[in-house]
Motif scaffolding. Structure first.
Motif, PDB file in Angstrom:
ATOM      1  N   ALA A 100       0.834  -1.197   0.000  1.00 39.35           N
ATOM      2  CA  ALA A 100       0.000   0.000   0.000  1.00 39.35           C
ATOM      3  C   ALA A 100       0.870   1.248   0.000  1.00 39.35           C
ATOM      4  CB  ALA A 100      -0.915   0.002   1.219  1.00 39.35           C
ATOM      5  N   ILE A 101       0.238   2.358  -0.351  1.00 38.00           N
ATOM      6  CA  ILE A 101       0.908   3.637  -0.203  1.00 38.00           C
ATOM      7  C   ILE A 101       0.331   4.282   1.042  1.00 38.00           C
ATOM      8  CG2 ILE A 101       1.227   5.925  -1.197  1.00 38.00           C
ATOM      9  CD1 ILE A 101       0.907   4.524  -3.945  1.00 38.00           C
ATOM     10  N   ALA A 102       1.212   4.609   1.972  1.00 37.67           N
ATOM     11  CA  ALA A 102       0.750   5.237   3.201  1.00 37.67           C
ATOM     12  C   ALA A 102       0.959   6.740   3.084  1.00 37.67           C
ATOM     13  CB  ALA A 102       1.528   4.684   4.390  1.00 37.67           C
ATOM     14  N   LEU A 103      -0.059   7.472   3.489  1.00 38.88           N
ATOM     15  CA  LEU A 103       0.090   8.927   3.484  1.00 38.88           C
ATOM     16  C   LEU A 103       0.104   9.432   4.909  1.00 38.88           C
ATOM     17  CD1 LEU A 103      -1.659   8.429   0.578  1.00 38.88           C
ATOM     18  CD2 LEU A 103      -0.782  10.768   0.510  1.00 38.88           C
ATOM     19  N   ASP A 104       0.993  10.371   5.139  1.00 36.44           N
ATOM     20  CA  ASP A 104       1.160  10.898   6.484  1.00 36.44           C
ATOM     21  C   ASP A 104       0.070  11.933   6.739  1.00 36.44           C
ATOM     22  OD1 ASP A 104       1.841  12.291   8.730  1.00 36.44           O
ATOM     23  OD2 ASP A 104       3.999  12.242   8.323  1.00 36.44           O
ATOM     24  N   GLY A 105      -0.847  11.606   7.625  1.00 30.40           N
ATOM     25  CA  GLY A 105      -1.984  12.472   7.904  1.00 30.40           C
ATOM     26  C   GLY A 105      -1.560  13.796   8.515  1.00 30.40           C
ATOM     27  N   ASN A 106      -0.575  13.735   9.420  1.00 29.27           N
ATOM     28  CA  ASN A 106      -0.048  14.952  10.053  1.00 29.27           C
ATOM     29  C   ASN A 106       0.418  15.942   9.013  1.00 29.27           C
ATOM     30  OD1 ASN A 106      -0.091  15.318  12.805  1.00 29.27           O
ATOM     31  ND2 ASN A 106       1.280  13.541  13.093  1.00 29.27           N
ATOM     32  N   CYS A 107       1.220  15.393   8.107  1.00 32.78           N
ATOM     33  CA  CYS A 107       1.830  16.182   7.049  1.00 32.78           C
ATOM     34  C   CYS A 107       0.752  16.780   6.150  1.00 32.78           C
ATOM     35  CB  CYS A 107       2.790  15.279   6.276  1.00 32.78           C
ATOM     36  SG  CYS A 107       3.201  15.787   4.615  1.00 32.78           S
ATOM     37  N   LEU A 108      -0.247  15.929   5.800  1.00 29.37           N
ATOM     38  CA  LEU A 108      -1.287  16.380   4.874  1.00 29.37           C
ATOM     39  C   LEU A 108      -2.219  17.393   5.543  1.00 29.37           C
ATOM     40  CD1 LEU A 108      -2.049  15.935   1.954  1.00 29.37           C
ATOM     41  CD2 LEU A 108      -3.623  14.144   2.659  1.00 29.37           C
ATOM     42  N   ARG A 109      -2.477  17.179   6.821  1.00 31.22           N
ATOM     43  CA  ARG A 109      -3.332  18.139   7.548  1.00 31.22           C
ATOM     44  C   ARG A 109      -2.722  19.536   7.529  1.00 31.22           C
ATOM     45  NH1 ARG A 109      -4.228  14.318  11.649  1.00 31.22           N
ATOM     46  NH2 ARG A 109      -2.810  15.415  13.035  1.00 31.22           N
ATOM     47  N   LYS A 110      -1.402  19.565   7.728  1.00 27.75           N
ATOM     48  CA  LYS A 110      -0.704  20.863   7.713  1.00 27.75           C
ATOM     49  C   LYS A 110      -0.859  21.523   6.349  1.00 27.75           C
ATOM     50  CE  LYS A 110       2.676  20.155  11.298  1.00 27.75           C
ATOM     51  NZ  LYS A 110       3.658  19.056  11.356  1.00 27.75           N
ATOM     52  N   LYS A 111      -0.675  20.707   5.294  1.00 28.34           N
ATOM     53  CA  LYS A 111      -0.786  21.264   3.943  1.00 28.34           C
ATOM     54  C   LYS A 111      -2.204  21.751   3.665  1.00 28.34           C
ATOM     55  CE  LYS A 111       3.089  18.775   1.952  1.00 28.34           C
ATOM     56  NZ  LYS A 111       3.569  17.778   1.009  1.00 28.34           N
ATOM     57  N   CYS A 112      -3.169  21.010   4.212  1.00 35.04           N
ATOM     58  CA  CYS A 112      -4.563  21.410   4.021  1.00 35.04           C
ATOM     59  C   CYS A 112      -4.862  22.712   4.757  1.00 35.04           C
ATOM     60  CB  CYS A 112      -5.512  20.326   4.528  1.00 35.04           C
ATOM     61  SG  CYS A 112      -5.557  18.877   3.461  1.00 35.04           S
ATOM     62  N   ASP A 113      -4.274  22.851   5.935  1.00 34.14           N
ATOM     63  CA  ASP A 113      -4.465  24.094   6.695  1.00 34.14           C
ATOM     64  C   ASP A 113      -3.907  25.290   5.931  1.00 34.14           C
ATOM     65  OD1 ASP A 113      -5.810  22.922   8.743  1.00 34.14           O
ATOM     66  OD2 ASP A 113      -4.040  22.657  10.036  1.00 34.14           O
ATOM     67  N   GLU A 114      -2.765  25.043   5.285  1.00 37.53           N
ATOM     68  CA  GLU A 114      -2.126  26.141   4.546  1.00 37.53           C
ATOM     69  C   GLU A 114      -2.875  26.440   3.248  1.00 37.53           C
ATOM     70  OE1 GLU A 114       1.811  24.646   4.060  1.00 37.53           O
ATOM     71  OE2 GLU A 114       2.207  24.790   6.222  1.00 37.53           O
ATOM     72  N   ASP A 115      -3.364  25.376   2.580  1.00 39.53           N
ATOM     73  CA  ASP A 115      -4.010  25.518   1.276  1.00 39.53           C
ATOM     74  C   ASP A 115      -5.438  24.993   1.382  1.00 39.53           C
ATOM     75  OD1 ASP A 115      -4.949  25.298  -1.287  1.00 39.53           O
ATOM     76  OD2 ASP A 115      -3.136  24.355  -2.108  1.00 39.53           O
ATOM     77  N   HIS A 116      -6.382  25.895   1.649  1.00 40.41           N
ATOM     78  CA  HIS A 116      -7.768  25.460   1.887  1.00 40.41           C
ATOM     79  C   HIS A 116      -8.414  24.854   0.645  1.00 40.41           C
ATOM     80  CE1 HIS A 116      -8.548  27.861   5.817  1.00 40.41           C
ATOM     81  NE2 HIS A 116      -7.538  27.008   5.910  1.00 40.41           N
ATOM     82  N   GLU A 117      -7.904  25.260  -0.507  1.00 36.87           N
ATOM     83  CA  GLU A 117      -8.426  24.675  -1.734  1.00 36.87           C
ATOM     84  C   GLU A 117      -8.133  23.164  -1.748  1.00 36.87           C
ATOM     85  OE1 GLU A 117      -7.766  25.734  -6.190  1.00 36.87           O
ATOM     86  OE2 GLU A 117      -7.862  27.610  -5.018  1.00 36.87           O
ATOM     87  N   LEU A 118      -6.901  22.844  -1.379  1.00 32.78           N
ATOM     88  CA  LEU A 118      -6.522  21.431  -1.261  1.00 32.78           C
ATOM     89  C   LEU A 118      -7.361  20.768  -0.168  1.00 32.78           C
ATOM     90  CD1 LEU A 118      -4.569  18.970  -1.778  1.00 32.78           C
ATOM     91  CD2 LEU A 118      -3.132  19.932   0.040  1.00 32.78           C
ATOM     92  N   GLY A 119      -7.500  21.500   0.945  1.00 34.45           N
ATOM     93  CA  GLY A 119      -8.254  20.964   2.078  1.00 34.45           C
ATOM     94  C   GLY A 119      -9.681  20.627   1.703  1.00 34.45           C
ATOM     95  N   TYR A 120     -10.323  21.537   0.987  1.00 33.38           N
ATOM     96  CA  TYR A 120     -11.724  21.314   0.601  1.00 33.38           C
ATOM     97  C   TYR A 120     -11.841  20.140  -0.370  1.00 33.38           C
ATOM     98  CZ  TYR A 120     -16.413  22.222  -1.163  1.00 33.38           C
ATOM     99  OH  TYR A 120     -17.732  22.093  -1.526  1.00 33.38           O
TER     100      TYR A 120
END
Lengths: 388, 289, 154
Positions: free
Chosen positions: C104-124
């Motif tokens: 499987a490919i594991a994605l780091d939720g911590n890392c992605l949450r931060k990116k989503c916080d910074e980029d709401h378009e990505l977050g949405y």
């Protein structure tokens, strides 16, 4: 006997004695005549011996949930509308053994019985009753599969129709186009004319068999005056129906509103007793049950009338599909007025009003339809206004 | 014997012919699960010839007990063998289970409209069955196997409650061994011993291979399962006209005379049991029809 | 990384996602492999990862004292696993056991949450996709709850 040339397309005038002769003639031809008689303060259908068995000088007064016999001021033979019975039970018996089987040495033998049917004449068949028979014909003998008992009984049937010259307060056959006069399906049709001392009948034959019997009666060709009077009376009956039903858009109205809140409203009143299905002349549902001897070796399969108001009716493994009162009433009414049209290309209702009269709580199929129509129309208007 | 593989009326001259069963002898009984079994029936004279179309049913009659509609689940190409797979859910089905090899059972049929397997030729086929719903679809599988070259990709998706509820184990195993059929089995719940899929049968649809533009789906199972399966099929791009379902209601006569199996304007025993989903999709969402 | 990026860009779950966002996600991804019988996580673990299953089979389980584990769902090729990384306090609610060798490919939720916080378009965008997944799972669970193959008379 007159030298009149008797034809199918001509109407004749006869007097009361000819009606008696008609009954005699039917008997001569080995028909068992079933017609209106009075029993238990109702007009029902049973074997008719002679003209005196008819409900002479009686009429029936109908209302939702109410039926009373009343003396007429005249001595009309056919001055009533409809009682609780229809002719249905003779073609589609409430109880019929359809199969017998027997276990002999571990083997099951099916016993096919040679059922003979009686040669029946229905006498005094109101046009709505006649239409009910024509509707049941579509179900039992004009479809993919044929009910053989019905077919046998139907094939030997002789029908004497009596057109209605007065409409009852629960009648609406003008709306369902099943009366008040009959234009097809009868062997003989009669219209009663009663004016003071003059008590005559317009009579006509609809089939060869009818003509054969007609020829045995003392006929005179109907005068224009008599024909006009008959037409006038029928027209008056047609215009004085106690009830009406807008049949123009029933499929869309009822099947398009299966979740309408008015079904809940009806369900609050409906007792789910099934009376409407038992008195309805077109309801055709049946159940089949096994009746077994104590040893279990001999068995009869018995078909009985069934009602869509019972829980068992829609039972499949696990329970009833139509467990709520609402769904059962909805099934009955949408079937009668809407889905029947898809199934048999006709309404399932003949406007006889029996379901209204014999409903213990007086639920009125015409009123309920109107109520749904009114609410749906109002809603549509509201949303149209909202859009503007 | 008058069989009705073309839905032609039976001999109308005999009184009540439509209600008279022919007696068959139980030749074999096979237990499928705790509550489901398969019987093979043979004509009394031993010369069985029972033609039917996939999806049709018979009325099975237990002397002194009653009649039930049961789909025919054998190979339509082998009319010399008549099979029914039955789940014990009521008095009559339980009474059939109590019969032994050599006992007699009445048969009327075949009745009803079939799965449109010929119209589906040249297409991908998705068969989705839930529980005992695999039985009415088994003749379709046989037909496809008999005519494999006439169809493209075949997916069979089968869901049951638990691993122990899986019917036709042997047949499913042999299907799994074929390279030209995708078979997926899933159960709603399992313990750790079960190595197969767990999850409702609808979840199998998104991962099966079919071309939504050129696929016919045949669904059979509890009504609610077919409802959601049809939705899942549509989510994958399948048009409602290409989805078929088999409906069930109380039936007393099997020939459209008793009124019991009405589904508004449709009479399930003669207009169905197989329906195009497009013609029932609005009704199937309504309660208590 | 090229391999990961093209795999994720083609994955139905991320269908239609812009290249920029895919690149952001790939930055949080890594390959994982798990053998049959091993647990990817247990109930109560920190939910710091979610997975794109490339191949194999995973069982979602709940352990019942004295009764053992019950499997309520299995996941396989191309399924997406895990949304606890989106919901505080980011804790696993089930056990996840490999039934087959699973990659499987594991994605780091911590890392992605931060990116989503910074980029709401990505977050949405991410949020919409996970809501879909959650709805699918909820619907399936509801059907399971109905016990549709059961019959009340036994």
């Amino acid at each position: 006997m007159s030298k009149l040339k008797i034809t199918k397309d001509t109407k004749y005038t006869v007097n009361k004695d000819a009606i008696e002769s008609l009954l005699t003639e039917l008997k001569k031809q080995k028909f068992k005549t079933i017609g209106p008689i009075v029993r238990d303060e109702t007009i029902i259908y049973d074997e008719l011996e002679n003209i005196n068995d008819l409900p002479i000088g009686l009429t029936d007064v109908h209302e939702a949930g109410s039926y009373r016999l009343k003396e007429r001021e005249d001595k009309a033979l056919f001055g009533y509308n409809v009682g609780p019975f229809s002719f249905k039970k003779y073609l589609f018996p409430p109880k019929l053994t359809i199969l017998k089987s027997k276990r002999v040495d571990g083997k099951i033998k099916i016993i096919k019985e040679n059922e003979s049917v009686e040669k029946l004449a229905f006498f005094g068949v109101k046009p709505c009753e006649l239409h009910a028979i024509l509707i049941q014909d579509k179900i039992f003998i004009e479809g993919e599969y044929i009910d053989n008992y019905y077919k046998k009984q139907r094939d030997s049937l002789f029908i004497v129709t009596t057109n209605c010259t007065e409409a009852g307060s629960s009648c609406f056959c003008t709306s369902t186009k099943t009366g008040p006069s009959a234009d097809k399906g009868f062997d003989i049709a009669i219209t009663e004319l009663l004016d003071g001392d003059r008590h005559n009948f317009i009579i006509e034959a609809g089939t060869k068999n009818g003509l054969k019997i007609l020829k045995e009666l003392p006929l005179v060709e109907a005068s224009k005056n008599d024909l006009d009077t008959a037409e006038q009376k029928i027209k008056s009956a047609s215009e004085n129906m106690g009830r009406s039903l807008d049949t123009s858009n029933l499929v869309e109205l009822l099947l398009g509103n299966l979740n309408h809140p008015h079904w809940d409203d009806i369900a609050k009143r409906c007792l789910s007793c099934g009376n409407c299905t038992m008195v309805c002349p077109t309801c055709f549902c049946s159940n089949i049950q096994d009746v077994t001897s104590l040893t279990g070796d001999e068995n009869e399969r018995v078909r009985t009338w069934d009602s869509c108001f019972s829980m068992e009716y829609s039972y499949i493994h696990g329970g009833a599909v139509r467990a709520s009162n609402k769904s059962r009433y909805r099934q009955w009414m949408t079937h009668k007025l809407a889905s029947w049209q898809e199934q048999f290309q006709t309404l399932g209702c003949v406007g006889c009003g029996r379901c209204i009269v014999w409903c213990p709580v007086g639920i009125d199929i015409t009123k309920e339809t109107k109520a749904i129509l009114k609410q749906v129309t109002a809603q549509a208007e509201q949303s149209a206004q909202a859009e503007n | 014997m008058t069989h009705l593989s073309n839905n032609k009326p039976v001999d109308t001259q005999i009184t009540n012919a439509a209600f008279i069963p022919e007696m068959f002898v139980i030749k074999k009984i096979r237990k499928e699960t705790e509550d489901t079994f398969t019987i093979e029936l043979a004509a009394e004279n031993g010369e069985t010839s029972f033609e039917f179309l996939p999806g049709q049913f018979n009325m099975l009659y237990v002397h002194g007990c009653g009649e039930v509609p049961i789909s025919i689940c054998g190979d339509p190409n082998r009319p010399n063998k008549l099979f029914h797979t039955i789940r014990m859910v009521g008095d009559v089905t339980r009474a059939i289970r109590r019969l032994k090899v050599g006992d007699m059972l009445g048969v009327r049929g075949p009745y009803g409209k079939e799965w449109p397997i010929e119209k589906a030729e040249g297409k991908d086929i998705v068969i989705v069955a839930g529980g005992i719903g695999l039985a009415p679809l088994r003749p379709v599988v046989y037909h496809i196997l008999n005519n494999r070259e006439k169809y493209k990709r075949i997916s069979i998706l089968y869901g049951t409650r638990m691993p122990s509820d899986i019917i036709f184990n042997k047949e499913l195993e042999s299907l799994r061994g074929r390279f030209d059929i995708d078979l997926y089995v899933t159960v709603d719940r399992a313990d750790q011993k079960w190595m197969g899929n767990v999850g409702v049968v609808t979840t199998l649809i998104k991962n099966s291979n079919f071309d939504p533009e050129n696929t016919t789906a045949f669904l059979c199972g509890p009504e609610i399962m077919m409802r959601y399966t049809a939705i899942a099929c549509q989510q994958q791009g399948l048009a409602p006209e290409n989805i078929f379902v088999s409906l069930e209601r109380n039936m007393k006569c099997g020939v459209g005379l008793c009124g019991h199996c009405q589904y508004t304007g449709k009479i399930i025993c003669k207009d169905g049991p197989v329906f195009n989903y497009d013609t029932v999709k609005d009704l199937i969402k309504k309660r208590e029809i | 990384m090229k391999n990961l990026e093209s795999y994720l860009a083609d994955h139905p779950f991320l269908k239609g996602m812009g290249k920029k966002h895919i690149e952001l996600i790939v930055g949080c991804a890594k390959n994982v492999r798990i053998n049959p019988g091993e647990y990817l996580f247990h109930e109560g673990d920190e939910a710091d990862l979610f997975y794109f299953i490339r191949d194999g089979k995973l069982a979602m389980e709940v352990f019942r004292p004295q009764k053992g584990s019950i499997v309520f769902n299995t996941l396989g090729n191309n399924d997406v696993l895990g949304w606890s990384w989106l919901v505080a306090p980011y804790i696993r609610h089930f056990d996840c056991r490999a039934m087959d060798v699973t990659r499987a490919i594991a994605l780091d939720g911590n890392c992605l949450r931060k990116k989503c916080d910074e980029d709401h378009e990505l977050g949405y965008d991410i949020m919409k996709r996970f809501v879909n997944l959650m709805e699918d799972e909820l619907m399936a669970l509801r059907l399971q709850l109905l016990d549709i193959y059961d019959t009340p008379i036994k």
